[in-house]
Design a protein around this motif. Structure first.
Motif, PDB file in Angstrom:
ATOM      1  N   VAL A   6       0.864  -1.176   0.000  1.00  0.00           N
ATOM      2  CA  VAL A   6       0.000   0.000   0.000  1.00  0.00           C
ATOM      3  C   VAL A   6       0.902   1.229   0.000  1.00  0.00           C
ATOM      4  O   VAL A   6       1.700   1.425   0.916  1.00  0.00           O
ATOM      5  N   ALA A   7       0.789   2.033  -1.041  1.00  0.00           N
ATOM      6  CA  ALA A   7       1.623   3.225  -1.172  1.00  0.00           C
ATOM      7  C   ALA A   7       0.755   4.470  -1.062  1.00  0.00           C
ATOM      8  O   ALA A   7      -0.402   4.479  -1.493  1.00  0.00           O
ATOM      9  N   ARG A   8       1.345   5.511  -0.527  1.00  0.00           N
ATOM     10  CA  ARG A   8       0.612   6.770  -0.364  1.00  0.00           C
ATOM     11  C   ARG A   8       0.495   7.524  -1.675  1.00  0.00           C
ATOM     12  O   ARG A   8       1.491   7.909  -2.276  1.00  0.00           O
ATOM     13  N   ALA A   9      -0.739   7.745  -2.101  1.00  0.00           N
ATOM     14  CA  ALA A   9      -0.993   8.499  -3.329  1.00  0.00           C
ATOM     15  C   ALA A   9      -0.946  10.004  -3.087  1.00  0.00           C
ATOM     16  O   ALA A   9      -0.764  10.777  -4.023  1.00  0.00           O
ATOM     17  N   ASP A  10      -1.082  10.414  -1.839  1.00  0.00           N
ATOM     18  CA  ASP A  10      -1.135  11.842  -1.512  1.00  0.00           C
ATOM     19  C   ASP A  10       0.226  12.529  -1.559  1.00  0.00           C
ATOM     20  O   ASP A  10       0.296  13.754  -1.516  1.00  0.00           O
ATOM     21  N   LEU A  11       1.308  11.775  -1.688  1.00  0.00           N
ATOM     22  CA  LEU A  11       2.647  12.368  -1.689  1.00  0.00           C
ATOM     23  C   LEU A  11       3.111  12.832  -3.060  1.00  0.00           C
ATOM     24  O   LEU A  11       4.078  13.580  -3.163  1.00  0.00           O
ATOM     25  N   GLY A  12       2.458  12.356  -4.112  1.00  0.00           N
ATOM     26  CA  GLY A  12       2.864  12.743  -5.462  1.00  0.00           C
ATOM     27  C   GLY A  12       4.243  12.232  -5.846  1.00  0.00           C
ATOM     28  O   GLY A  12       4.974  12.904  -6.578  1.00  0.00           O
ATOM     29  N   MET A  13       4.592  11.046  -5.376  1.00  0.00           N
ATOM     30  CA  MET A  13       5.900  10.469  -5.708  1.00  0.00           C
ATOM     31  C   MET A  13       5.993  10.218  -7.211  1.00  0.00           C
ATOM     32  O   MET A  13       5.017   9.814  -7.838  1.00  0.00           O
ATOM     33  N   GLY A  14       7.170  10.432  -7.770  1.00  0.00           N
ATOM     34  CA  GLY A  14       7.414  10.077  -9.158  1.00  0.00           C
ATOM     35  C   GLY A  14       7.382   8.558  -9.308  1.00  0.00           C
ATOM     36  O   GLY A  14       7.445   7.821  -8.322  1.00  0.00           O
ATOM     37  N   GLU A  15       7.298   8.104 -10.544  1.00  0.00           N
ATOM     38  CA  GLU A  15       7.191   6.664 -10.790  1.00  0.00           C
ATOM     39  C   GLU A  15       8.370   5.876 -10.243  1.00  0.00           C
ATOM     40  O   GLU A  15       8.206   4.804  -9.669  1.00  0.00           O
ATOM     41  N   GLY A  16       9.569   6.397 -10.418  1.00  0.00           N
ATOM     42  CA  GLY A  16      10.758   5.709  -9.914  1.00  0.00           C
ATOM     43  C   GLY A  16      10.786   5.655  -8.401  1.00  0.00           C
ATOM     44  O   GLY A  16      11.131   4.632  -7.806  1.00  0.00           O
ATOM     45  N   LYS A  17      10.431   6.757  -7.765  1.00  0.00           N
ATOM     46  CA  LYS A  17      10.379   6.825  -6.305  1.00  0.00           C
ATOM     47  C   LYS A  17       9.344   5.846  -5.783  1.00  0.00           C
ATOM     48  O   LYS A  17       9.593   5.106  -4.829  1.00  0.00           O
TER      49      LYS A  17
END
Length: 112
Positions: A6-17
């Motif tokens: 489960v990854a946080r979508a609210d952080l706006g991480m780039g695809e690689g991150k």
């Protein structure tokens, strides 16, 4: 057997991150599992699913559920070398465990 990350979508991480955080969570939770679960999961293709959360608190609530059900899990905190501040909670892996046990914790979440 499967693992849900489960990854946080609210952080706006780039695809690689995002990919790196998911990988960190997967490996850490695998290492938390007992040897039988590790062998069974590896032998059955290492099934994974990536789901989304919208807050740090949601990840901790899910981790608490997994802990109460005695399912291997791991919370990832970023080192802060690139996009995020040090210590930012980015992802949670639940399992490897039986599909129904993982679903009992993460079954209501959307795909990432």
């Amino acid at each position: 057997m499967k693992q849900a990350i489960v990854a946080r979508a609210d952080l706006g991480m780039g695809e690689g991150k995002l990919a790196a955080q998911v990988a960190h969570a997967s490996l850490q939770a695998y290492e938390d599992a007992d040897r039988q679960a590790q062998r069974e999961w590896k032998g059955s293709g290492q099934k994974k699913i990536v789901l989304q959360a919208n807050s740090e608190s949601q990840l901790f609530e899910l981790a608490d559920r997994a802990d109460k059900k005695r399912i291997p899990h791991a919370i990832v905190r970023d080192a802060g070398h690139t996009q995020l501040d040090p210590g930012t909670v980015t992802a949670l892996a639940v399992g490897p465990a039986a599909d129904d046990r993982v679903d009992a914790v993460t079954g209501d979440l959307s795909l990432y």
